[in-house]
Scaffold this active site. Structure first.
Site, PDB file in Angstrom:
ATOM      1  N   LYS A   1      46.615  49.194  53.157  1.00  0.00           N
ATOM      2  CA  LYS A   1      46.468  49.565  51.517  1.00  0.00           C
ATOM      3  C   LYS A   1      46.447  48.780  50.487  1.00  0.00           C
ATOM      4  CE  LYS A   1      49.510  50.205  48.128  1.00  0.00           C
ATOM      5  NZ  LYS A   1      47.846  50.034  47.176  1.00  0.00           N
TER       6      LYS A   1
ATOM      7  N   GLU B   1      57.171  39.292  52.803  1.00  0.00           N
ATOM      8  CA  GLU B   1      56.212  38.589  51.641  1.00  0.00           C
ATOM      9  C   GLU B   1      56.130  38.370  51.085  1.00  0.00           C
ATOM     10  OE1 GLU B   1      55.950  35.470  54.095  1.00  0.00           O
ATOM     11  OE2 GLU B   1      55.892  36.093  55.644  1.00  0.00           O
TER      12      GLU B   1
ATOM     13  N   CYS C   1      52.349  32.616  45.414  1.00  0.00           N
ATOM     14  CA  CYS C   1      53.640  33.024  45.225  1.00  0.00           C
ATOM     15  C   CYS C   1      53.901  31.709  46.292  1.00  0.00           C
ATOM     16  CB  CYS C   1      53.765  34.089  46.753  1.00  0.00           C
ATOM     17  SG  CYS C   1      52.939  33.545  48.107  1.00  0.00           S
TER      18      CYS C   1
ATOM     19  N   GLU D   1      59.303  34.828  37.832  1.00  0.00           N
ATOM     20  CA  GLU D   1      58.120  35.108  38.725  1.00  0.00           C
ATOM     21  C   GLU D   1      57.106  34.918  37.431  1.00  0.00           C
ATOM     22  OE1 GLU D   1      56.362  36.339  42.073  1.00  0.00           O
ATOM     23  OE2 GLU D   1      56.136  35.487  42.585  1.00  0.00           O
TER      24      GLU D   1
HETATM   25  P1  NAD Z   1      53.029  43.895  43.457  1.00  0.00           P
HETATM   26  O1  NAD Z   1      54.248  44.113  44.491  1.00  0.00           O
HETATM   27  O2  NAD Z   1      52.621  44.551  42.500  1.00  0.00           O
HETATM   28  O3  NAD Z   1      52.085  44.871  44.833  1.00  0.00           O
HETATM   29  C1  NAD Z   1      51.919  44.782  45.740  1.00  0.00           C
HETATM   30  C2  NAD Z   1      51.080  46.114  46.654  1.00  0.00           C
HETATM   31  O4  NAD Z   1      51.778  46.749  46.428  1.00  0.00           O
HETATM   32  C3  NAD Z   1      50.210  46.423  45.663  1.00  0.00           C
HETATM   33  O5  NAD Z   1      49.059  47.116  47.157  1.00  0.00           O
HETATM   34  C4  NAD Z   1      50.785  47.875  45.651  1.00  0.00           C
HETATM   35  O6  NAD Z   1      50.151  48.552  45.216  1.00  0.00           O
HETATM   36  C5  NAD Z   1      51.584  47.439  46.730  1.00  0.00           C
HETATM   37  N1  NAD Z   1      52.407  49.070  46.002  1.00  0.00           N
HETATM   38  C6  NAD Z   1      53.453  48.816  44.607  1.00  0.00           C
HETATM   39  N2  NAD Z   1      54.508  49.497  44.487  1.00  0.00           N
HETATM   40  C7  NAD Z   1      54.257  50.246  45.777  1.00  0.00           C
HETATM   41  C8  NAD Z   1      55.357  50.972  46.455  1.00  0.00           C
HETATM   42  N3  NAD Z   1      56.748  51.756  45.850  1.00  0.00           N
HETATM   43  N4  NAD Z   1      55.019  51.340  47.842  1.00  0.00           N
HETATM   44  C9  NAD Z   1      54.238  50.548  48.499  1.00  0.00           C
HETATM   45  N5  NAD Z   1      53.545  49.854  47.848  1.00  0.00           N
HETATM   46  C10 NAD Z   1      53.995  49.688  46.507  1.00  0.00           C
HETATM   47  O7  NAD Z   1      52.761  42.456  44.424  1.00  0.00           O
HETATM   48  P2  NAD Z   1      51.159  42.056  43.181  1.00  0.00           P
HETATM   49  O8  NAD Z   1      51.867  42.039  41.857  1.00  0.00           O
HETATM   50  O9  NAD Z   1      49.828  42.760  43.907  1.00  0.00           O
HETATM   51  O10 NAD Z   1      50.911  40.605  43.730  1.00  0.00           O
HETATM   52  C11 NAD Z   1      51.557  39.848  43.041  1.00  0.00           C
HETATM   53  C12 NAD Z   1      53.744  39.305  43.952  1.00  0.00           C
HETATM   54  O11 NAD Z   1      52.869  39.058  45.475  1.00  0.00           O
HETATM   55  C13 NAD Z   1      53.960  38.119  43.352  1.00  0.00           C
HETATM   56  O12 NAD Z   1      54.948  38.487  43.291  1.00  0.00           O
HETATM   57  C14 NAD Z   1      53.544  37.447  44.392  1.00  0.00           C
HETATM   58  O13 NAD Z   1      55.204  36.390  44.636  1.00  0.00           O
HETATM   59  C15 NAD Z   1      53.744  37.961  46.053  1.00  0.00           C
HETATM   60  N6  NAD Z   1      53.119  37.239  47.211  1.00  0.00           N
HETATM   61  C16 NAD Z   1      53.555  36.927  47.882  1.00  0.00           C
HETATM   62  C17 NAD Z   1      53.072  36.117  49.159  1.00  0.00           C
HETATM   63  C18 NAD Z   1      54.194  35.763  49.957  1.00  0.00           C
HETATM   64  O14 NAD Z   1      53.124  35.195  51.407  1.00  0.00           O
HETATM   65  N7  NAD Z   1      55.201  35.651  49.637  1.00  0.00           N
HETATM   66  C19 NAD Z   1      51.645  35.894  49.121  1.00  0.00           C
HETATM   67  C20 NAD Z   1      50.742  36.438  47.923  1.00  0.00           C
HETATM   68  C21 NAD Z   1      51.699  37.198  46.938  1.00  0.00           C
END
Ligand code: NAD
Length: 504
Positions: free
Chosen positions: A188, A263, A297, A396
């Site tokens: 997804k 992650e 991130c 963040e």
């Molecule tokens: P997010 O957590 O809002 O969403 C990530 C994904 O999760 C999306 O596809 C979203 O639709 C899905 N999602 C949201 N709620 C869900 C639920 N309850 N159940 C299942 N899926 C769900 O994150 P974002 O805003 O898309 O990305 C930014 C974040 O990601 C930042 O915090 C960033 O630091 C982190 N990030 C971490 C890494 C790493 O490798 N550590 C890499 C990139 C981004």
């Protein structure tokens, strides 16, 4: 500057983004929820996402389940699987321009950056194909009369969830680590960025991946994501995204006892030691916070500078930040594009108010970039915080927003770096080897980069301490997560058996 309202289409952009199940695009229900897919540079709606409901997620999980339980992929010899993964690598490379265009159109990331990320995605498939082809087992002969051998097997169906800040690079990492070992999956992407990921998965099929091995469902986390991670037909969850979402996902997966690799977010310290080559440290600090439109991130978003060099360093940082080329992400000269969507721009701007309320000094930026009448552009922003306890140091922000702190001793710098709920990475700019060793030993972060910006060594584990993650990606760590260990024991000669019921 005027931004165009209609972006020239160099490649086909689908009118709608639906699920891709068993290699075929699903026909969405007539009442399927639709979400606009927006080009962040112009705010133009470029496509419509048709959200997958629980029934569609179920169809995708069943397709992945069939492909795992009775399809060819887990049963292929490792060389045959490797051939397909190599063809995926080649196909992604030969479609770099198209994928980069879609990635840029969807996420607003600068073109130069996305081209690199497509290269990284291709490399992910090559690398994990190699890792899978070198899997080893174990044998034990210590138990008298018996041979025991241990094999690694694919684990099953992965529910893989990706964020919007680097859609192809991060989704490809999740998929490559999962399928290289013979697993199948349902992916997804973020609801903000379905286009490039869908095209990437189409290309997997063109490269010979059997249908059902990688399926895609599109939609919001609260609907499609929840249905996927709580589906009883999955065997594991691989998630990249925010910390709060990660906690919700782990709780949902935990109810079905499904393991998770997460992650998550970061608020990484970037320590500028007075012994450093300050020119290189300056380049590193700017790249650490402003590349990828500040949405990474791994960002070195808390810049800790020693008092003896702080004034000069901060002044030079601000001068360079003001000269960063903001613009059309499709233009190869652009260094900073727009933020990914309107709500995110509002959120990042909200932290400018937070900084003011907390008594931080606004050093530069802090407003929508002037001259752009459309698009989610923010000026490169930097503040000097009053102390590490403030929200701009602890939370963040995930945008082009640097927070400076000044320190007096290495002890203080390390304590401040570690005083964070996160622990993804840390950067140190330093010329003194004793400081290097101390930083490596004492910083509570999954990766410590010394005198370099982010460099991803795929062979090494990558992941976060504390609220930055659970588990690691990387050669050994991905094998451990995405495979099961099986122990088989067999007698090597006559061994006595209990003979229940055989007595007179
Ligand atoms: P997010 O957590 O809002 O969403 C990530 C994904 O999760 C999306 O596809 C979203 O639709 C899905 N999602 C949201 N709620 C869900 C639920 N309850 N159940 C299942 N899926 C769900 O994150 P974002 O805003 O898309 O990305 C930014 C974040 O990601 C930042 O915090 C960033 O630091 C982190 N990030 C971490 C890494 C790493 O490798 N550590 C890499 C990139 C981004």
């Amino acid at each position: 500057m005027m931004t165009p309202t209609r972006t020239p289409r160099r490649f086909t952009v689908p009118d709608r983004a639906t699920s891709l199940i068993n290699g075929v695009y699903a026909t969405p229900a007539a009442d399927a929820f639709g979400l606009p897919v927006v080009y962040p540079a112009t705010e133009e709606v470029v496509s419509t996402l048709c959200e997958a409901d629980a029934a569609e997620v179920d169809a995708a999980v069943r397709a992945a389940r069939r492909a795992f339980d009775s399809g060819p992929w887990p049963r292929l010899g490792v060389d045959a699987r490797k051939d397909i993964l190599y063809r995926i690598r080649d196909t992604l490379r030969s479609h770099t321009e198209e994928l980069a265009f879609l990635e840029c159109l969807n996420a607003g990331l600068p073109m130069v950056r996305v081209r690199e990320q497509i290269g990284r995605a291709a490399r992910n498939f090559e690398f994990f194909a190699e890792v899978a082809s070198t899997l080893k087992g174990e044998t034990y002969t210590g138990l008298e009369g018996y041979l025991t051998f241990v094999t690694r097997e694919p684990k099953g169906v992965g529910a893989l969830i990706a964020p919007w800040n680097a859609p192809i690079a991060l989704a490809s990492m999740r998929v490559a680590t999962c399928i290289a070992f013979g697993n199948t999956c349902v992916l997804k992407p973020s609801e903000y960025t379905p286009l490039s990921v869908l095209r990437m998965v189409e290309l997997f099929h063109e490269a010979g991946l059997p249908p059902g091995v990688v399926n895609v469902v599109n939609g919001r986390g609260s609907v499609t994501g929840v249905a996927l991670v709580s589906h009883p037909g999955i065997d594991m969850v691989g998630f990249t995204g925010g910390t709060r979402t990660g906690a919700a996902i782990m709780a949902a997966a935990g109810r079905n006892l499904k393991p998770c690799i997460l992650e998550l977010g970061g608020k990484s310290a970037n320590i500028i030691h007075p012994s450093a080559d300050l020119d290189r440290a300056l380049d590193g600090a700017l790249a650490g916070i402003y590349s990828n439109n500040g949405q990474q991130c791994l960002a070195g978003s808390r810049i800790l500078v020693h008092r003896s060099v702080a004034d000069g360093f901060i002044a030079r940082f601000v001068e360079r930040a003001r000269r960063i080329r903001i613009g059309d992400p499709m233009d190869p000269a652009t260094e900073l594009g727009p933020l990914a969507f309107a709500g995110h721009l509002e959120r990042v701007l909200g932290y400018v108010d937070v900084a003011r309320q907390e008594g931080a000094t606004l050093l530069t930026g802090g407003r929508r970039a002037p001259g752009f009448d459309r698009g989610f552009y923010l000026e490169p922003t930097a503040v000097l915080a009053r102390d590490n306890a403030s929200r701009v140091c602890q939370e963040e922000i995930f945008g082009p927003f640097a927070t400076f702190l000044v320190y007096d001793s290495l002890d203080e710098a390390i304590a401040m770096a570690n005083d964070s709920p996160f622990g993804l990475v840390a950067y140190v700019w330093v010329g003194d080897v004793d400081v290097v060793m101390r930083a490596s030993r004492e910083l509570r972060a999954g990766t410590v980069w010394v005198n370099t910006t982010m460099v991803r060594e795929l062979r090494a584990p990558f992941g976060g301490y504390k609220q930055s993650g659970v588990g690691r990606d990387g050669a050994t760590s991905s094998v451990e997560f995405f495979t099961e260990l099986k122990t088989t024991t067999i007698p090597v000669g006559p061994v006595p058996l209990p003979r229940l019921g055989a007595g007179s």
